[in-house]
Enzyme design. Structure first.
Site, PDB file in Angstrom:
ATOM      1  N   GLU A 104       0.816  -1.210   0.000  1.00 29.55           N
ATOM      2  CA  GLU A 104       0.000   0.000   0.000  1.00 29.55           C
ATOM      3  C   GLU A 104       0.857   1.270   0.000  1.00 29.55           C
ATOM      4  OE1 GLU A 104      -4.135  -1.459   1.926  1.00 29.55           O
ATOM      5  OE2 GLU A 104      -2.619  -0.917   3.384  1.00 29.55           O
ATOM      6  N   CYS A 152       3.373   8.520   1.312  1.00 32.07           N
ATOM      7  CA  CYS A 152       3.881   7.555   2.297  1.00 32.07           C
ATOM      8  C   CYS A 152       4.159   6.250   1.547  1.00 32.07           C
ATOM      9  CB  CYS A 152       2.821   7.385   3.381  1.00 32.07           C
ATOM     10  SG  CYS A 152       3.296   6.210   4.646  1.00 32.07           S
ATOM     11  N   CYS A 165       6.494  -6.974   7.218  1.00 33.08           N
ATOM     12  CA  CYS A 165       7.646  -6.511   7.997  1.00 33.08           C
ATOM     13  C   CYS A 165       8.014  -7.594   8.992  1.00 33.08           C
ATOM     14  CB  CYS A 165       7.318  -5.212   8.736  1.00 33.08           C
ATOM     15  SG  CYS A 165       8.737  -4.536   9.633  1.00 33.08           S
ATOM     16  N   CYS A 194       6.517  -5.519  15.589  1.00 34.87           N
ATOM     17  CA  CYS A 194       6.115  -4.595  16.656  1.00 34.87           C
ATOM     18  C   CYS A 194       4.670  -4.897  17.040  1.00 34.87           C
ATOM     19  CB  CYS A 194       6.244  -3.140  16.206  1.00 34.87           C
ATOM     20  SG  CYS A 194       7.912  -2.692  15.716  1.00 34.87           S
ATOM     21  N   CYS A 252       1.496  -2.827  15.510  1.00 32.79           N
ATOM     22  CA  CYS A 252       1.484  -2.477  14.083  1.00 32.79           C
ATOM     23  C   CYS A 252       0.813  -3.566  13.256  1.00 32.79           C
ATOM     24  CB  CYS A 252       2.915  -2.253  13.616  1.00 32.79           C
ATOM     25  SG  CYS A 252       3.066  -1.995  11.854  1.00 32.79           S
ATOM     26  N   GLY A 284       6.754  -1.988   6.114  1.00 31.47           N
ATOM     27  CA  GLY A 284       8.141  -2.452   6.113  1.00 31.47           C
ATOM     28  C   GLY A 284       9.117  -1.576   6.864  1.00 31.47           C
ATOM     29  N   GLU A 285      10.288  -2.141   7.125  1.00 33.52           N
ATOM     30  CA  GLU A 285      11.377  -1.428   7.791  1.00 33.52           C
ATOM     31  C   GLU A 285      12.394  -1.048   6.704  1.00 33.52           C
ATOM     32  OE1 GLU A 285      12.499  -0.012  10.696  1.00 33.52           O
ATOM     33  OE2 GLU A 285      14.191   0.348   9.391  1.00 33.52           O
ATOM     34  N   SER A 308      11.236   5.628  15.373  1.00 29.05           N
ATOM     35  CA  SER A 308      10.056   5.187  16.120  1.00 29.05           C
ATOM     36  C   SER A 308      10.504   4.761  17.507  1.00 29.05           C
ATOM     37  CB  SER A 308       9.402   4.015  15.391  1.00 29.05           C
ATOM     38  OG  SER A 308       8.923   4.463  14.145  1.00 29.05           O
ATOM     39  N   LEU A 309      10.215   5.600  18.492  1.00 30.65           N
ATOM     40  CA  LEU A 309      10.737   5.353  19.836  1.00 30.65           C
ATOM     41  C   LEU A 309       9.742   4.543  20.676  1.00 30.65           C
ATOM     42  CD1 LEU A 309      13.320   6.020  21.296  1.00 30.65           C
ATOM     43  CD2 LEU A 309      12.356   8.207  21.965  1.00 30.65           C
ATOM     44  N   HIS A 310       8.600   5.113  20.916  1.00 32.51           N
ATOM     45  CA  HIS A 310       7.437   4.423  21.499  1.00 32.51           C
ATOM     46  C   HIS A 310       7.559   3.929  22.933  1.00 32.51           C
ATOM     47  CE1 HIS A 310       6.205   4.849  17.465  1.00 32.51           C
ATOM     48  NE2 HIS A 310       6.589   3.685  16.992  1.00 32.51           N
ATOM     49  N   ASN A 340      -3.561   3.838  16.272  1.00 31.84           N
ATOM     50  CA  ASN A 340      -4.661   3.531  15.356  1.00 31.84           C
ATOM     51  C   ASN A 340      -4.988   2.051  15.446  1.00 31.84           C
ATOM     52  OD1 ASN A 340      -5.030   6.129  14.125  1.00 31.84           O
ATOM     53  ND2 ASN A 340      -3.029   5.813  13.172  1.00 31.84           N
ATOM     54  N   CYS A 384      -1.499   5.721   9.992  1.00 29.14           N
ATOM     55  CA  CYS A 384      -0.239   5.087  10.397  1.00 29.14           C
ATOM     56  C   CYS A 384      -0.506   3.748  11.069  1.00 29.14           C
ATOM     57  CB  CYS A 384       0.462   5.925  11.454  1.00 29.14           C
ATOM     58  SG  CYS A 384       1.061   7.446  10.874  1.00 29.14           S
TER      59      CYS A 384
HETATM   60  N1  SAH Z   1       9.114   0.471   9.938  1.00 27.51           N
HETATM   61  C1  SAH Z   1       9.294   1.864  10.055  1.00 27.51           C
HETATM   62  C2  SAH Z   1       8.425   2.664   9.113  1.00 27.51           C
HETATM   63  C3  SAH Z   1       6.989   2.216   8.953  1.00 27.51           C
HETATM   64  S1  SAH Z   1       5.927   2.412  10.303  1.00 27.51           S
HETATM   65  C4  SAH Z   1       9.102   2.318  11.486  1.00 27.51           C
HETATM   66  O1  SAH Z   1       8.634   1.526  12.292  1.00 27.51           O
HETATM   67  O2  SAH Z   1       9.458   3.445  11.783  1.00 27.51           O
HETATM   68  C5  SAH Z   1       5.558   4.157  10.291  1.00 27.51           C
HETATM   69  C6  SAH Z   1       5.126   4.703  11.656  1.00 27.51           C
HETATM   70  O3  SAH Z   1       3.826   4.227  12.039  1.00 27.51           O
HETATM   71  C7  SAH Z   1       6.064   4.259  12.767  1.00 27.51           C
HETATM   72  O4  SAH Z   1       6.371   5.317  13.633  1.00 27.51           O
HETATM   73  C8  SAH Z   1       5.245   3.212  13.447  1.00 27.51           C
HETATM   74  O5  SAH Z   1       5.706   2.961  14.717  1.00 27.51           O
HETATM   75  C9  SAH Z   1       3.864   3.806  13.382  1.00 27.51           C
HETATM   76  N2  SAH Z   1       2.800   2.867  13.698  1.00 27.51           N
HETATM   77  C10 SAH Z   1       2.831   1.517  13.598  1.00 27.51           C
HETATM   78  N3  SAH Z   1       1.661   0.987  14.020  1.00 27.51           N
HETATM   79  C11 SAH Z   1       0.876   2.018  14.400  1.00 27.51           C
HETATM   80  C12 SAH Z   1      -0.463   2.107  14.909  1.00 27.51           C
HETATM   81  N4  SAH Z   1      -1.208   1.038  15.077  1.00 27.51           N
HETATM   82  N5  SAH Z   1      -0.952   3.337  15.193  1.00 27.51           N
HETATM   83  C13 SAH Z   1      -0.200   4.441  14.994  1.00 27.51           C
HETATM   84  N6  SAH Z   1       1.056   4.425  14.488  1.00 27.51           N
HETATM   85  C14 SAH Z   1       1.589   3.222  14.198  1.00 27.51           C
HETATM   86 FE1  SF4 Z   2       7.693  -2.968  10.952  1.00 25.82          FE
HETATM   87 FE2  SF4 Z   2       7.586  -0.349  11.477  1.00 25.82          FE
HETATM   88 FE3  SF4 Z   2       5.411  -1.914  11.772  1.00 25.82          FE
HETATM   89 FE4  SF4 Z   2       7.452  -2.168  13.464  1.00 25.82          FE
HETATM   90  S1  SF4 Z   2       6.154  -0.351  13.187  1.00 25.82           S
HETATM   91  S2  SF4 Z   2       6.344  -3.846  12.488  1.00 25.82           S
HETATM   92  S3  SF4 Z   2       9.185  -1.804  12.116  1.00 25.82           S
HETATM   93  S4  SF4 Z   2       6.449  -1.450   9.869  1.00 25.82           S
END
Ligand code: SAH
Ligand code: SF4
Length: 385
Positions: free
Chosen positions: A100, A113, A120, A124, A127, A177-178, A231-233, A308, A351
């Site tokens: 996508e 985007c 991926c 995480c 995600c 993806g990463e 992406s710190l989280h 989300n 996201c």
């Molecule tokens: N893999 C990379 C880039 C893709 S994810 C990364 O993790 O940075 C893009 C962004 O969306 C990241 O900051 C990710 O942590 C965030 N993201 C993933 N799942 C999400 C969700 N359910 N709600 C909001 N943001 C999310």
């Molecule tokens: Fe992959 Fe980024 Fe999703 Fe983590 S947040 S699973 S690194 S796409």
């Protein structure tokens, strides 16, 4: 390639080449390097996929090109526009896989985007892409092909004929993806995004988002430094280990050190930290305080992303009050902080909601079992508040 002509697996797809690749290809064809620049302009600046239209190339060269090469985008499976104008394309990448791409129109700019992998492997917890598992890396043609398709489609629809007028002003590698796990193909695509003969975007307007592969961050700094989002989280290793399994290999100390090193090369003088707000997991004021200490010597900005939801995520979005209070705590410590607006959620384009279609080649069922266990543990653990 004309609309009616069938693509052939033996033909070279010119979307796989950056400038250097196109030059090498032209050399092999016995052509001068400047032909590569002409080709690049036709393909990427003008969005042309038919060699016959390339009027400044010799007819004999065009005929040769038609025999051995093609400019092949990906078939579109779905094309949806949300009520807020956000648009999502689903592209077929073969073997039952799909990825996508999301276009986000905003006042004075248009952001695309872009995805870097089919699924991926980082797994995480929060995600949707991660939950689906992983199939393969995208090829350069499939990464740049997303921008190529989006730009030429939007230009056509808007009747834009001036080669220098662009609809897409910013690219974020924040799709599926990463990106740093698919380093070489991503860098080739980034180079095309930056190249004046292709998309001509400035380094500040191209952002790679990573879950925190410290060594790859160093490599990006030396190879193709663009704006970096991390992406710190989570404010500590204990929590980050649980919600982002890669943290066990690349703990926060390493990640923070890599961020600092990156700043010497970065086109912006700060790192953007993305921080998802997950209710009762990482959104307390005590955690905000811990975060402030963690990043105290790194020039940075925070982007808070309300979680989300996606089917069976088992997690909840933080309340609006919790997000605001968290933001105010960071702002109080002098850190520029924004709260990301939810865009395109009525078409699942927000996201973390990108799912595509992924034929998982990793052990998804085992990971699922683990996932449920971890969610239980986080929620039952001592209250972080
Ligand atoms: N893999 C990379 C880039 C893709 S994810 C990364 O993790 O940075 C893009 C962004 O969306 C990241 O900051 C990710 O942590 C965030 N993201 C993933 N799942 C999400 C969700 N359910 N709600 C909001 N943001 C999310
Ligand atoms: Fe992959 Fe980024 Fe999703 Fe983590 S947040 S699973 S690194 S796409």
């Amino acid at each position: 390639m004309g609309e009616t002509e069938k693509s052939s697996p033996e033909k070279v797809n010119l979307l796989d080449f950056d400038t250097e690749g196109l030059k090498a290809f032209c050399a092999e064809m016995g052509e001068k390097p400047f032909r590569a620049i002409q080709l690049e302009k036709w393909i990427h600046q003008r969005g042309v996929d038919d060699f016959l239209q390339m009027s400044d190339l010799a007819k004999t060269f065009r005929a040769k090109l038609q025999d051995v090469a093609e400019i092949r985008g990906m078939p579109v499976i779905r094309d949806k526009t949300a009520s807020d104008g956000t648009r999502k394309w689903l592209f077929d990448v073969g073997n039952g896989n799909a990825i996508e791409t999301v276009f986000i129109p905003q006042e004075g700019r248009g952001t695309l985007c872009v995805s870097s992998q089919v699924g991926c492997a980082m797994n995480c917890l929060f995600c949707s892409t991660g939950k689906q598992g992983f199939n393969r890396n995208l090829k350069t043609s499939e990464i740049i092909g997303q921008l190529w398709h989006a730009e030429r489609t939007l230009r056509k629809e808007r009747g834009i004929t001036d080669d220098n007028e662009r609809v897409i002003s910013n690219v974020v590698m924040m799709g599926m993806g990463e990106p740093l796990q698919n380093f070489d193909n991503v860098v080739r695509a980034l180079r095309l995004m930056l190249d004046d003969n292709a998309y001509g975007l400035s380094r500040r307007r191209v952002t790679v988002s990573t879950s925190g592969l410290a060594r790859q961050i160093d490599k990006l700094a030396l190879t193709c430094p663009v704006a970096l989002a991390v992406s710190l989280h989570a404010p500590n290793d204990a929590l980050r280990d649980k919600i982002m399994p890669l943290n066990r290999k690349h703990p926060l100390e390493d990640l923070m050190a890599a961020c600092k090193r990156y700043l010497r090369f970065a086109p912006r003088d700060f790192i953007t930290f993305e921080y998802i707000m997950i209710g009762g997991v990482n959104d307390s004021l005590a955690q905000a305080k811990e975060l402030i200490t963690l990043v105290q010597d790194i020039p940075c900005k925070f982007n808070l992303i309300p979680f989300n939801p996606f089917p069976d995520s088992g997690l909840e979005r933080s309340s609006e009050e919790a997000v605001k209070a968290f933001a105010n705590r960071l702002i109080g410590a002098g850190i520029t902080t924004t709260i990301r607006k939810v865009r395109g959620d009525d078409i699942d384009a927000a996201c973390g909601q990108l799912a595509g279609e992924v034929k998982d080649r990793t052990k998804l069922s085992a990971k699922r079992a683990n996932r449920e266990f971890v969610i239980k543990e986080i929620k039952q653990g001592p209250s972080p508040r």
